[in-house]
Design a protein around this motif. Sequence first.
Motif, PDB file in Angstrom:
ATOM      1  N   ALA A   1       0.823  -1.208   0.000  1.00 38.00           N
ATOM      2  CA  ALA A   1       0.000   0.000   0.000  1.00 38.00           C
ATOM      3  C   ALA A   1       0.859   1.261   0.000  1.00 38.00           C
ATOM      4  N   SER A   2       2.167   1.100   0.156  1.00 39.47           N
ATOM      5  CA  SER A   2       3.042   2.267   0.201  1.00 39.47           C
ATOM      6  C   SER A   2       3.795   2.458  -1.083  1.00 39.47           C
ATOM      7  N   TYR A   3       3.164   2.061  -2.168  1.00 40.82           N
ATOM      8  CA  TYR A   3       3.954   2.120  -3.379  1.00 40.82           C
ATOM      9  C   TYR A   3       4.225   3.548  -3.825  1.00 40.82           C
ATOM     10  N   GLY A   4       3.506   4.508  -3.260  1.00 37.00           N
ATOM     11  CA  GLY A   4       3.834   5.921  -3.505  1.00 37.00           C
ATOM     12  C   GLY A   4       5.242   6.269  -3.057  1.00 37.00           C
ATOM     13  N   LEU A   5       5.802   5.430  -2.165  1.00 33.10           N
ATOM     14  CA  LEU A   5       7.165   5.671  -1.665  1.00 33.10           C
ATOM     15  C   LEU A   5       8.193   4.730  -2.290  1.00 33.10           C
ATOM     16  N   THR A   6       7.761   3.807  -3.134  1.00 32.27           N
ATOM     17  CA  THR A   6       8.710   2.844  -3.709  1.00 32.27           C
ATOM     18  C   THR A   6       9.577   3.532  -4.755  1.00 32.27           C
ATOM     19  N   CYS A   7      10.882   3.380  -4.644  1.00 29.89           N
ATOM     20  CA  CYS A   7      11.848   3.992  -5.584  1.00 29.89           C
ATOM     21  C   CYS A   7      11.769   5.514  -5.575  1.00 29.89           C
ATOM     22  N   GLY A   8      11.646   6.102  -4.384  1.00 28.33           N
ATOM     23  CA  GLY A   8      11.726   7.565  -4.296  1.00 28.33           C
ATOM     24  C   GLY A   8      10.513   8.230  -3.672  1.00 28.33           C
ATOM     25  N   THR A   9      10.729   9.418  -3.154  1.00 24.10           N
ATOM     26  CA  THR A   9       9.644  10.203  -2.555  1.00 24.10           C
ATOM     27  C   THR A   9       8.739  10.749  -3.665  1.00 24.10           C
TER      28      THR A   9
END
Length: 300
Positions: A138-146
């Motif tokens: 659910a945190s893919y907004g943070l995957t590989c960068g802000t």
Amino acid sequence: GNEAEKRPLRVFIGCLQASGCSLLSYLVGQRDRTTSLIDLGVRQEVPSSPVFYERALDSFPKVDTIVMKHSIRGREAMDPISWFRAAEHAYSPDVSFLFTRHPVDSYLHLISHISHKFDNAIPSENELSRCHASGDAASYGLTCGTPESKIEALEEIFNAREKLGMVHVTYEDICKDRAWLATTLARAGVCIAEEDLRQPKWSIVDVMRYSFKYFLSGRRAHGGVFWGVGDLRNTFHDQNGDPFPESEVYKMCAKELKPTRRVKLLRRSVSPYREMEMEAIEARVKRLAPKLYAYYESRT
């Protein structure tokens, strides 16, 4: 020249996560005999192994076109121009598209894709520079960068789009004008009948089924990667597979482009984003992506 006629046309689509660009990779999949990797996740590398492409390439002319959509990483994870060059090197596209939507909408979608376990605890840039799974999908907004660094990366690619040979397509234009989309794709060498964009004949299931035949998902041994449909919802066909009318097909556009949508996304986000005023969000995005922001302002 002659060589290109003996193999499938390769189409690449670069965009930010959660920006709606699976819609484009699905619509380009309306070309006959087309395999479309609708959504290659941000953590995946574009496969460079010839084994991965073998089956589709060997099936020409049964497979006429290969489409691949890949998400842009944040600047702290990878230099944006290097991100594109790596994909280009691995895949050798004949046509490359840069897909954008208003950067304020993109930013809001990214921050609303961060799990609430990160309330007031957004990890450091250093922690986010690696593209490993955060242990929470659910945190893919943070995957590989802000979210911020992803908007900056998009700005950098947008500014270099002509130098990189990328054709610019926007979510807003697809939503407003299918005739424009047909013309833009045709100019780039990807011809699709306008009526097939207005009312797609192949369902998401059709496109996926056909594409899985040539590109396995998650088979590392075959040089493979995980890919799927992203956030694409089936607004195109009913349960019997019969196409909906055009107004129904693009209903999600009306919902997505409503001014109230921004407020909803912001309220759904984690702290400290949730407490921000919309004006502050707009000012931040304008600072992160000045030229892309100005491009959209000039359109209104």
